[in-house]
Design a protein around this motif. Structure first.
Motif, short mmCIF file in Angstrom:
data_model
loop_
_atom_site.label_atom_id
_atom_site.label_comp_id
_atom_site.label_asym_id
_atom_site.label_seq_id
_atom_site.Cartn_x
_atom_site.Cartn_y
_atom_site.Cartn_z
N GLU A 100 0.83 -1.20 0.00
CA GLU A 100 0.00 0.00 0.00
C GLU A 100 0.87 1.25 0.00
OE1 GLU A 100 -3.46 2.19 2.71
OE2 GLU A 100 -2.53 0.33 3.40
N ASP A 101 1.92 1.24 0.83
CA ASP A 101 2.84 2.38 0.86
C ASP A 101 3.51 2.57 -0.49
OD1 ASP A 101 2.27 2.87 3.52
OD2 ASP A 101 4.01 1.77 4.27
N TYR A 102 3.96 1.47 -1.09
CA TYR A 102 4.63 1.58 -2.38
C TYR A 102 3.71 2.18 -3.43
CZ TYR A 102 6.81 0.56 -6.79
OH TYR A 102 7.32 0.70 -8.05
N ARG A 103 2.48 1.68 -3.50
CA ARG A 103 1.55 2.17 -4.52
C ARG A 103 1.25 3.66 -4.33
NH1 ARG A 103 2.61 -1.07 -8.42
NH2 ARG A 103 2.40 -3.27 -7.81
N ALA A 104 1.18 4.09 -3.07
CA ALA A 104 0.95 5.51 -2.82
C ALA A 104 2.13 6.36 -3.30
CB ALA A 104 0.71 5.74 -1.33
N LEU A 105 3.34 5.88 -3.06
CA LEU A 105 4.52 6.62 -3.48
C LEU A 105 4.71 6.56 -4.99
CD1 LEU A 105 6.92 5.36 -0.67
CD2 LEU A 105 6.09 7.70 -0.95
N GLU A 106 4.32 5.46 -5.58
CA GLU A 106 4.49 5.26 -7.02
C GLU A 106 3.71 6.30 -7.83
OE1 GLU A 106 4.39 1.37 -9.94
OE2 GLU A 106 2.64 1.77 -8.68
N ALA A 138 18.55 9.83 -0.73
CA ALA A 138 18.36 8.42 -0.38
C ALA A 138 18.62 7.50 -1.56
CB ALA A 138 16.94 8.19 0.13
N VAL A 139 18.53 8.03 -2.78
CA VAL A 139 18.81 7.20 -3.96
C VAL A 139 20.25 6.71 -3.93
CG1 VAL A 139 18.99 7.21 -6.48
CG2 VAL A 139 17.04 8.30 -5.37
N ALA A 140 21.16 7.58 -3.49
CA ALA A 140 22.58 7.21 -3.43
C ALA A 140 22.90 6.35 -2.23
CB ALA A 140 23.44 8.47 -3.40
N ARG A 141 22.08 6.44 -1.18
CA ARG A 141 22.33 5.64 0.02
C ARG A 141 21.00 5.20 0.62
NH1 ARG A 141 23.48 5.86 5.55
NH2 ARG A 141 25.25 4.56 6.16
N PRO A 142 20.33 4.24 -0.02
CA PRO A 142 19.00 3.81 0.45
C PRO A 142 19.09 3.03 1.75
CG PRO A 142 19.73 2.44 -1.38
CD PRO A 142 20.74 3.54 -1.25
N LEU A 143 18.07 3.22 2.58
CA LEU A 143 17.97 2.51 3.85
C LEU A 143 16.77 1.56 3.80
CD1 LEU A 143 18.52 5.51 6.29
CD2 LEU A 143 20.25 3.92 5.38
N ALA A 144 16.83 0.51 4.58
CA ALA A 144 15.77 -0.49 4.56
C ALA A 144 14.42 0.12 4.89
CB ALA A 144 16.09 -1.62 5.54
N GLY A 145 14.40 1.05 5.84
CA GLY A 145 13.14 1.67 6.25
C GLY A 145 12.55 2.62 5.23
N GLY A 146 13.33 2.93 4.21
CA GLY A 146 12.84 3.82 3.15
C GLY A 146 13.00 3.18 1.79
N ALA A 150 12.99 5.18 -1.76
CA ALA A 150 14.21 5.28 -2.55
C ALA A 150 14.03 4.64 -3.92
CB ALA A 150 15.37 4.62 -1.80
N ALA A 151 13.28 3.54 -3.97
CA ALA A 151 13.07 2.86 -5.26
C ALA A 151 12.27 3.74 -6.21
CB ALA A 151 12.35 1.53 -5.03
N VAL A 152 11.24 4.40 -5.70
CA VAL A 152 10.43 5.28 -6.56
C VAL A 152 11.25 6.49 -7.01
CG1 VAL A 152 8.45 6.85 -6.57
CG2 VAL A 152 8.21 4.54 -5.65
N LYS A 153 12.03 7.06 -6.11
CA LYS A 153 12.87 8.20 -6.48
C LYS A 153 13.91 7.79 -7.52
CE LYS A 153 11.21 11.57 -3.97
NZ LYS A 153 10.54 12.71 -4.61
N ALA A 154 14.48 6.58 -7.38
CA ALA A 154 15.45 6.10 -8.35
C ALA A 154 14.81 5.93 -9.72
CB ALA A 154 16.05 4.78 -7.88
N ALA A 155 13.59 5.45 -9.74
CA ALA A 155 12.87 5.31 -11.00
C ALA A 155 12.66 6.67 -11.66
CB ALA A 155 11.54 4.61 -10.78
N GLY A 156 12.30 7.66 -10.86
CA GLY A 156 12.11 9.01 -11.38
C GLY A 156 13.40 9.58 -11.96
#
Length: 225
Positions: A100-106, A138-146, A150-156
Motif C-alpha cells: 500500500e505504501d509503495y503504490r501511494a509513493l508510485e 536516499a537514492v545514493a544511500r538507500p535505507l531499509a526503512g525507506g 528510494a526505489a520510486v525516487k530512483a525510477a524518477g
C-alpha cells in the motif's frame, strides 16, 4: 537570477510550501506560472500570488493531456516543468515496507511519466526548455526503512535521465544546438530549503543546456555548497 519574462512554467504538485516558494520566485522573475494540484482550495494561495491554477490529478493520463490541450488553446506552450508531486511513507525496516505504501509513493513516478510525455513537444520546441524533478539523497544511500521511497525516487531519476538522453540525441541528429535540459535536483529533506529549491530551479535558465542536461544537482543550505 535570470530574467524569465515570456517563459511559461508548469508546477506540478504545487500546493506544498515548495510549490508556493517556486511560484513566488518564478513570478518575481517575470515567468507565467501554471500551478496544478488536486484541490481547488489548496490552490487558492497560489492564485493569490498571481499564478494561474488548474485542478489536476497527474496520475490520470487523459486529464494531463487535456490540460496541455487547454493551455495550447489559450496560446500557451510550456517552457519549464518542475515536478513536485511526491510524499513520504516509510519506517519499520524492510518488513515494514507495505505494498500500500509503495503504490501511494508510485503515484509520483506515474505523474512524472504522464507529464513529461505530454509536454515533450513543448519543451523540445522551446528556446530554453527545462524539466526538473525533486529527488532524494536516499537514492545514493538507500535505507531499509525507506526502500519503497528510494526505489520510486530512483525510477524518477532514471526516467528524467532518459528524457535528457532523448533530447540530446534529437538535437544531434537534427544538427542543432541543444536548447532543452532535464535535471535531477536531490535534497536530503526539503523542510527549510523551499526557497533554495526555488532559486536553484530558476537558476537553471542561466546555465548552458548542453552542460546542464542529464545532471544531478544537490540542494543544500547556502554556505554549505
Amino acid at each position: 537570477m535570470p530574467e524569465l519574462t515570456g517563459r511559461t512554467v508548469l508546477l506540478a504538485g504545487a500546493t506544498s510550501a515548495s510549490g508556493r516558494a517556486a511560484a513566488r520566485t518564478l513570478l518575481a522573475r517575470g515567468a507565467r506560472v501554471v500551478a496544478t494540484g488536486r484541490s481547488a482550495e489548496k490552490l487558492e494561495p497560489l492564485a493569490a500570488l498571481g499564478a494561474e491554477t488548474e485542478v489536476l490529478d497527474p496520475t490520470d493520463e487523459q486529464a494531463v493531456r487535456a490540460l496541455v490541450r487547454r493551455l495550447h488553446e489559450r496560446g500557451l506552450t510550456v517552457d519549464g516543468l518542475l515536478h513536485l508531486v511526491g510524499g513520504w511513507r516509510g519506517g519499520g525496516g524492510l518488513a515494514g515496507q507495505t505494498e500500500e505504501d509503495y503504490r501511494a509513493l508510485e503515484a509520483s513516478f506515474t505523474a512524472l511519466r504522464h507529464l513529461s510525455r505530454a509536454l515533450d513537444d513543448d519543451l523540445r520546441a522551446s528556446p530554453a526548455g527545462r524539466l526538473a524533478i525533486v529527488s532524494s539523497t536516499a537514492v545514493a544511500r538507500p535505507l531499509a526503512g525507506g526502500a519503497n521511497y528510494a526505489a520510486v525516487k530512483a525510477a524518477g531519476e532514471a526516467w528524467t535521465r532518459a528524457v535528457a538522453q532523448g533530447w540530446a540525441k534529437a538535437a544531434r541528429e537534427a544538427g542543432e544546438p541543444l536548447r532543452a535540459a532535464a535535471v535531477v535536483l536531490r535534497v536530503k529533506a526539503l523542510a527549510g530549503l523551499e526557497d533554495r529549491l526555488a532559486e536553484d530551479f530558476a537558476q537553471l535558465w542561466a546555465a548552458d543546456p548542453a552542460e546542464l542536461n542529464d545532471s544531478i544537482l544537490t540542494i543544500q543550505e547556502k554556505g554549505t555548497d
